[in-house]
Design a protein around this motif. Structure first.
Motif, short mmCIF file in Angstrom:
data_model
loop_
_atom_site.label_atom_id
_atom_site.label_comp_id
_atom_site.label_asym_id
_atom_site.label_seq_id
_atom_site.Cartn_x
_atom_site.Cartn_y
_atom_site.Cartn_z
N UNK A 32 0.83 -1.21 0.00
CA UNK A 32 0.00 0.00 0.00
C UNK A 32 0.87 1.26 0.00
N UNK A 33 1.93 1.26 0.80
CA UNK A 33 2.82 2.41 0.83
C UNK A 33 3.49 2.61 -0.52
N UNK A 34 3.95 1.51 -1.12
CA UNK A 34 4.62 1.60 -2.42
C UNK A 34 3.64 2.04 -3.50
N UNK A 35 2.44 1.48 -3.49
CA UNK A 35 1.44 1.85 -4.50
C UNK A 35 1.10 3.34 -4.40
N UNK A 36 0.98 3.84 -3.18
CA UNK A 36 0.71 5.27 -3.01
C UNK A 36 1.88 6.10 -3.52
N UNK A 37 3.11 5.63 -3.31
CA UNK A 37 4.27 6.34 -3.82
C UNK A 37 4.30 6.37 -5.34
N UNK A 38 3.96 5.24 -5.96
CA UNK A 38 3.92 5.18 -7.43
C UNK A 38 2.86 6.13 -7.97
N UNK A 39 1.68 6.10 -7.37
CA UNK A 39 0.59 6.96 -7.84
C UNK A 39 0.90 8.44 -7.60
N UNK A 40 1.62 8.75 -6.52
CA UNK A 40 2.02 10.13 -6.28
C UNK A 40 2.96 10.61 -7.39
N UNK A 41 3.92 9.79 -7.74
CA UNK A 41 4.85 10.18 -8.81
C UNK A 41 4.14 10.29 -10.15
N UNK A 42 3.22 9.36 -10.43
CA UNK A 42 2.49 9.41 -11.69
C UNK A 42 1.64 10.68 -11.78
N UNK A 43 1.02 11.05 -10.67
CA UNK A 43 0.14 12.22 -10.67
C UNK A 43 0.92 13.52 -10.77
N UNK A 44 2.06 13.61 -10.09
CA UNK A 44 2.79 14.88 -10.02
C UNK A 44 3.92 14.97 -11.03
N UNK A 45 4.47 13.83 -11.47
CA UNK A 45 5.58 13.86 -12.41
C UNK A 45 6.92 14.22 -11.80
N UNK A 46 7.05 14.15 -10.48
CA UNK A 46 8.31 14.52 -9.84
C UNK A 46 9.36 13.45 -10.13
N UNK A 47 10.65 13.80 -10.10
CA UNK A 47 11.69 12.77 -10.21
C UNK A 47 11.56 11.75 -9.07
N UNK A 48 11.94 10.52 -9.36
CA UNK A 48 11.81 9.47 -8.35
C UNK A 48 12.56 9.82 -7.07
N UNK A 49 13.69 10.45 -7.20
CA UNK A 49 14.50 10.78 -6.02
C UNK A 49 13.83 11.83 -5.13
N UNK A 50 12.83 12.52 -5.65
CA UNK A 50 12.17 13.57 -4.88
C UNK A 50 10.87 13.10 -4.23
N UNK A 51 10.63 11.79 -4.19
CA UNK A 51 9.43 11.29 -3.52
C UNK A 51 9.46 11.65 -2.04
N UNK A 52 8.33 12.03 -1.47
CA UNK A 52 8.29 12.33 -0.03
C UNK A 52 8.71 11.12 0.80
N UNK A 53 9.28 11.39 1.95
CA UNK A 53 9.82 10.32 2.80
C UNK A 53 8.74 9.39 3.33
#
Length: 293
Positions: A32-53
């Motif tokens: 669930x945590x990983x899926x939310x991280x993937x969807x956050x990046x897909x929605x915002x387009x941020x670089x992977x390294x800039x994902x929130x902690x």
């Protein structure tokens, strides 16, 4: 829970279709945590390294997305949520629209490694790998194109990635062939809608023959030059193509589906170097649309 993270209801629909979680040694982020991280990046387009902690290690999130894109997990999940929706009677099979949309490729999406990619921990190539990485060059720069079919509820049924300069008409049959909704209670997967529609770009005799062979009623307007050619050739030009305006008024459904897909910035602008990873990005966006409705 962050904004736009999976709700408990959405997670209850998604969780049964995810691969088993766990592994030997070390700590592992839950799905669930990983899926939310993937969807956050897909929605915002941020670089992977800039994902929130709060989503854990960016490397873990990226590697799981890459693995699920390579081994076809995203495609299987998409079919599974479609099967659940079909079982609940939430798929509108009365009309399936086919269209495409061009996506501008960011400069970081170019220059992928020449070596053939492999599915992590396997020796096979990713399912949607393309030697050209789905990138085409035009006067505007690098572009790719997403061909898709959607049902009457404005949700994607099938996706196909090609370089940006490829035409729409030759891809129609492959897009329609990718519509495959399993039936959890048994029986063959449903692959044929009641009706299909396309714009003038799909007015091609092979497309019409393909749809007739599969016994799919269709509404595709004929361009002016093709109509003139039929009249000029007389009886040798074949039977005139019929066109019903009423079904074609539902053409807006596929346009609205594209609009919903491209609300995700990582789909509207391609940042992924590999075609199979970008296909997984588009599939993850499509899954989220199915979970929301």
């Amino acid at each position: 829970m962050g904004r736009e993270d999976l709700t408990n209801c959405e997670w209850s629909l998604l969780e049964p279709h995810l691969p088993p979680s766990g592994g030997r040694g070390g700590r592992r982020n839950d799905h669930r945590t990983v899926a939310n991280g993937i969807l956050f990046r897909v929605r915002t387009g941020v670089p992977w390294r800039d994902l929130p902690e709060r989503y854990g290690s960016w490397k873990t999130v990226y590697e799981r997305h890459r693995r699920w894109s390579a081994d076809g997990t995203w495609d299987r999940i998409l079919q599974s949520v479609q099967a659940d929706a079909d079982l609940a009677g939430r798929i509108d099979w009365s009309m399936v629209g086919v269209d495409s949309t061009s996506c501008r490729a960011h400069q970081h999406a170019a220059d992928a490694r020449k070596a053939r990619p492999r599915v992590p921990k396997k020796r096979t190539m990713p399912r949607h790998h393309r030697p050209d990485e789905g990138l085409g060059r035009s006067r505007g720069g690098l572009t790719c194109k997403i061909h898709l079919a959607c049902e009457g509820g404005c949700r994607p049924m099938a996706l196909l990635l090609t370089p940006g300069q490829w035409g729409d008409a030759p891809q129609m049959a492959e897009v329609m062939d990718r519509i495959r909704v399993p039936r959890p209670l048994g029986g063959r997967s449903r692959t044929r809608p009641d009706h299909a529609s396309g714009n003038k770009a799909y007015s091609f005799h092979r497309n019409r023959a393909y749809l007739r062979r599969r016994r799919i009623r269709h509404t595709i307007p004929e361009p002016k030059d093709q109509r003139s050619n039929h009249r000029r050739r007389g009886s040798a030009g074949g039977r005139p193509t019929g066109f019903d305006r009423d079904p074609y008024r539902r053409r807006n459904e596929v346009e609205r589906t594209i609009n919903q897909l491209k609300n995700s910035r990582a789909v509207a602008t391609r940042y992924d170097k590999r075609a199979y990873v970008f296909h997984g990005t588009a599939a993850a966006t499509a899954i989220r649309l199915w979970l929301r409705q």
